[in-house]
Scaffold this motif. Structure first.
Motif, PDB file in Angstrom:
ATOM      1  N   ILE A   9       0.815  -1.206   0.000  1.00 59.08           N
ATOM      2  CA  ILE A   9       0.000   0.000   0.000  1.00 59.08           C
ATOM      3  C   ILE A   9       0.849   1.256   0.000  1.00 59.08           C
ATOM      4  O   ILE A   9       0.578   2.221  -0.711  1.00 59.08           O
ATOM      5  N   ALA A  10       1.877   1.261   0.839  1.00 63.68           N
ATOM      6  CA  ALA A  10       2.632   2.500   1.007  1.00 63.68           C
ATOM      7  C   ALA A  10       4.124   2.196   1.117  1.00 63.68           C
ATOM      8  O   ALA A  10       4.503   1.116   1.578  1.00 63.68           O
ATOM      9  N   LEU A  16      -1.230   8.797   1.769  1.00 64.52           N
ATOM     10  CA  LEU A  16      -1.463   8.420   3.159  1.00 64.52           C
ATOM     11  C   LEU A  16      -1.107   6.949   3.382  1.00 64.52           C
ATOM     12  O   LEU A  16      -1.635   6.076   2.696  1.00 64.52           O
ATOM     13  N   PRO A  17      -0.236   6.689   4.352  1.00 61.63           N
ATOM     14  CA  PRO A  17       0.016   5.288   4.706  1.00 61.63           C
ATOM     15  C   PRO A  17      -1.256   4.680   5.292  1.00 61.63           C
ATOM     16  O   PRO A  17      -2.186   5.406   5.654  1.00 61.63           O
ATOM     17  N   PRO A  18      -1.292   3.357   5.417  1.00 58.49           N
ATOM     18  CA  PRO A  18      -2.480   2.723   6.003  1.00 58.49           C
ATOM     19  C   PRO A  18      -2.717   3.264   7.416  1.00 58.49           C
ATOM     20  O   PRO A  18      -1.787   3.717   8.081  1.00 58.49           O
ATOM     21  N   LEU A  19      -3.960   3.199   7.843  1.00 60.97           N
ATOM     22  CA  LEU A  19      -4.315   3.626   9.192  1.00 60.97           C
ATOM     23  C   LEU A  19      -4.256   2.406  10.111  1.00 60.97           C
ATOM     24  O   LEU A  19      -5.017   1.458   9.939  1.00 60.97           O
ATOM     25  N   VAL A  20      -3.317   2.437  11.046  1.00 63.21           N
ATOM     26  CA  VAL A  20      -3.180   1.327  11.988  1.00 63.21           C
ATOM     27  C   VAL A  20      -3.818   1.752  13.306  1.00 63.21           C
ATOM     28  O   VAL A  20      -3.434   2.765  13.886  1.00 63.21           O
ATOM     29  N   ILE A  21      -4.821   1.010  13.732  1.00 63.83           N
ATOM     30  CA  ILE A  21      -5.495   1.345  14.990  1.00 63.83           C
ATOM     31  C   ILE A  21      -5.130   0.288  16.031  1.00 63.83           C
ATOM     32  O   ILE A  21      -5.508  -0.879  15.925  1.00 63.83           O
ATOM     33  N   ASP A  22      -4.373   0.736  17.016  1.00 65.02           N
ATOM     34  CA  ASP A  22      -3.833  -0.135  18.033  1.00 65.02           C
ATOM     35  C   ASP A  22      -4.934  -0.620  18.986  1.00 65.02           C
ATOM     36  O   ASP A  22      -5.811   0.162  19.351  1.00 65.02           O
TER      37      ASP A  22
END
Lengths: 95, 484
Positions: free
Chosen positions: A53-54, B278-284
């Motif tokens: 993805i990135a 935007l990099p992936p959204l990582v939700i801890d």
């Protein structure tokens, strides 16, 4: 997927570009050549590989929820080709 | 459509604007009603070379909404570009989420105990606002203040079976979002928007029919009205042996009809691809846990608790928990006043009417829960009647003061002293000789008239039960005297 002249015209329309027949024919050939390169990539074995993805690892950086006023708030309309008061004025899309 | 040979299938997409200070990808204010194009910067204007930076609070609020709606948070979600050309979207694409939204599943409970399942919730940015002024044909005006405001889009499965159920879903969803404090859900300001799709299929059929999409639904009742209208239209079309066209319809709230949207954007090919900026959204998981820990009690569980703990009826529980603030107010009254049913009745009746007349919130009401509890205590110990309490409440609301003092000032204290009531009864009997004769002659109905006359004489202050007993005793005594 093969790209013919009609497909090139459809793609151009999505991008709001006007193409004549010669342009459409030439671009169809160019796009077909680009897709040909991707076809080569398809031969790679990606079994078990996660989609990329990135280019950087980790999560999207987050900023604090704080308001900052931009100068653009005053001069956003300065470069507009047409305006009405504080609004941009544009050709109507919905008929 | 009671005898319709068709089943209705409805799906809803709801956009809710999150209660952040700033926009989702830039620090411009997320605010309604400002001068057009004043809350903008190079990022939300889509200038070349700018980069979006995600708002921390927008993610927190989105996760909060997802948890309140019982959704599953995806540990890694991906932003995607939705590409289309339209004057309200200066970048030519909207940053949204596509195949990997931050939340999957979830549900909204309905009053009958059933649930409407959600497919997903995703984060995205809002587009600008277009105006189509009359008298300027061929042109539209663009305000980009809204462009980049943080939204969650909540998508239901196609499982809603009637316009009424769609309405109940929206009411329930709004309650949860308000309780969770993620959106103000103000439809007039566009903080909550709903698109609907509807199709019919022969009763019992499992395959979905051709659906139409309904837009421009500006209130929950507009959603219900538009869906009813469209269900009827599709039924007629199908019964005539015609086909339903897949199209988008615009609802007109004034004519109460929908008409096909005419647009030059025929091809809906959004060409989604992962947002490269935007990099992936990582939700801890720890972030999810700490947000979960701050979630308030939600309307459903609160309703059940009110019925159990305070013994209020289901209907009253629903009204009292329709807003968190009203529920808090009730609990504060209930903590100081033991007759919970009387408190519930007074709040759902008189109190709510005053709130809506003044267009104010329970927390801002001029009569606080303490004063209201003291007022209701005066009713309970029979110092004043309920109708006197309403007069006192009116004074407290408009002028303030202490309930007991207002009762004295207005001389509303109930007359319960038997000697005093008896005097009243004697004078009423003397002054209404013909009616007394009628009663003694067997006309029982006249009793009510005499009670009314005595009540009037007391200025409405006589204790009704003491008065009733005293009057009946006095009349029976006369009757007895005659027989003797």
């Amino acid at each position: 997927m093969d790209i013919d002249k009609d497909e090139a015209k459809r793609i151009a329309e999505l991008a709001r570009l006007g193409l004549d027949d010669d342009d459409a024919k030439r671009l169809a050939e160019e796009m077909a050549a680009i897709l040909e390169c991707f076809r080569a990539l398809r031969e790679a074995d990606v079994e078990g590989v996660l989609p990329w993805i990135a280019p950087v690892a980790g999560s999207a950086p987050e900023r604090p929820d704080i308001v900052e006023k931009s100068r653009a708030g005053k001069n956003a309309l300065d470069g507009a080709p047409d305006r009405a008061g504080r609004h941009f004025r544009v050709p109507r899309v919905i008929g | 459509m009671a005898e319709s040979p068709f089943d209705i299938v409805i799906g809803l997409e709801v956009h809710a604007r999150l209660l952040t200070e700033s926009k989702i990808f830039c620090p411009c204010a997320n605010r309604f009603g400002e001068e057009p194009n004043s809350l903008v910067c190079p990022v939300c204007l889509g200038m070349p070379g700018v980069l979006p930076v995600l708002n921390h609070r927008a993610v927190d609020l989105a996760v909060r909404a997802a948890l309140a709606l019982d959704g599953r948070i995806r540990p890694v979600s991906v932003f995607a570009r939705k590409n289309y050309f339209y004057p309200d979207l200066p970048k030519g694409y909207q940053i949204s989420q596509f195949d990997r939204p931050f939340c999957e599943g979830g549900a909204v409970p309905l009053p009958d105990g059933s649930k409407i399942e959600l497919i997903r919730i995703h984060l995205e940015e809002d587009a600008g606002k277009l105006l189509h002024p009359e008298g300027d044909d061929g042109h539209s005006l663009v305000d980009l203040n809204r462009c980049g405001d943080p939204l969650i889009e909540i998508v239901t499965a196609p499982v809603i079976t009637s316009p009424e159920e769609a309405y109940l879903f929206l009411v329930g969803l709004k309650e949860i979002l308000l309780y969770a404090g993620v959106s103000d859900c103000n439809m007039e300001e566009g903080s909550l928007r709903c698109d609907a799709n509807l199709s019919l299929r022969p009763r019992g059929e499992t395959k979905l029919g051709t659906k139409t999409e309904l837009k421009n639904l500006n209130s929950f009742s507009a959603v219900r009205a538009a869906l009813r209208w469209e269900a009827t239209r599709q039924e007629r079309t199908l019964l005539d042996g015609k086909k339903v066209n897949h199209e988008t319809l615009l609802w007109n709230a004034e004519t109460k009809e929908a008409s096909p949207m005419r647009t030059k954007e025929e091809a809906h090919d959004y060409r989604y691809f992962p947002e490269p900026d935007l990099p992936p959204l990582v939700i801890d998981p720890s972030r999810i846990d700490s947000i979960r820990a701050t979630l308030p009690e939600l309307p459903g569980p609160k309703r059940e608790r009110f019925m159990k703990e305070y013994g209020v009826r289901r209907y009253d529980a629903e009204v009292l928990t329709s807003s968190a603030e009203l529920a808090d107010y009730y609990e504060k009254v209930a903590a100081r006043f033991p007759d919970r049913a009387l408190a519930a009745a007074f709040l759902t009746g008189t109190f709510l009417r005053y709130l809506s007349e003044d267009d104010t919130a329970p927390g801002l009401a001029p009569v606080g829960p303490g004063a209201l509890a003291r007022l209701l205590s005066l009713v309970r110990d029979e110092t004043i009647s309920l109708s006197a309490a309403k007069k006192v409440f009116d004074v407290l609301w408009k002028e303030g003061g202490e309930p007991a003092e207002v009762v004295d000032r207005l001389a509303l204290r109930q007359i319960s002293d038997e000697g005093e009531v008896e005097k009243l009864v004697v004078s009423v009997i003397d002054e209404n000789a013909p009616q007394v004769e009628q009663f003694l002659g067997g006309k029982e109905k006249v009793f009510g008239f005499l009670v009314g006359a005595a009540m009037k004489k007391s200025g409405g202050r006589a204790n009704p039960s003491v008065l009733g007993e005293a009057l009946r005793a006095a009349l029976e005594k006369r009757r007895g005297g005659r027989r003797a």
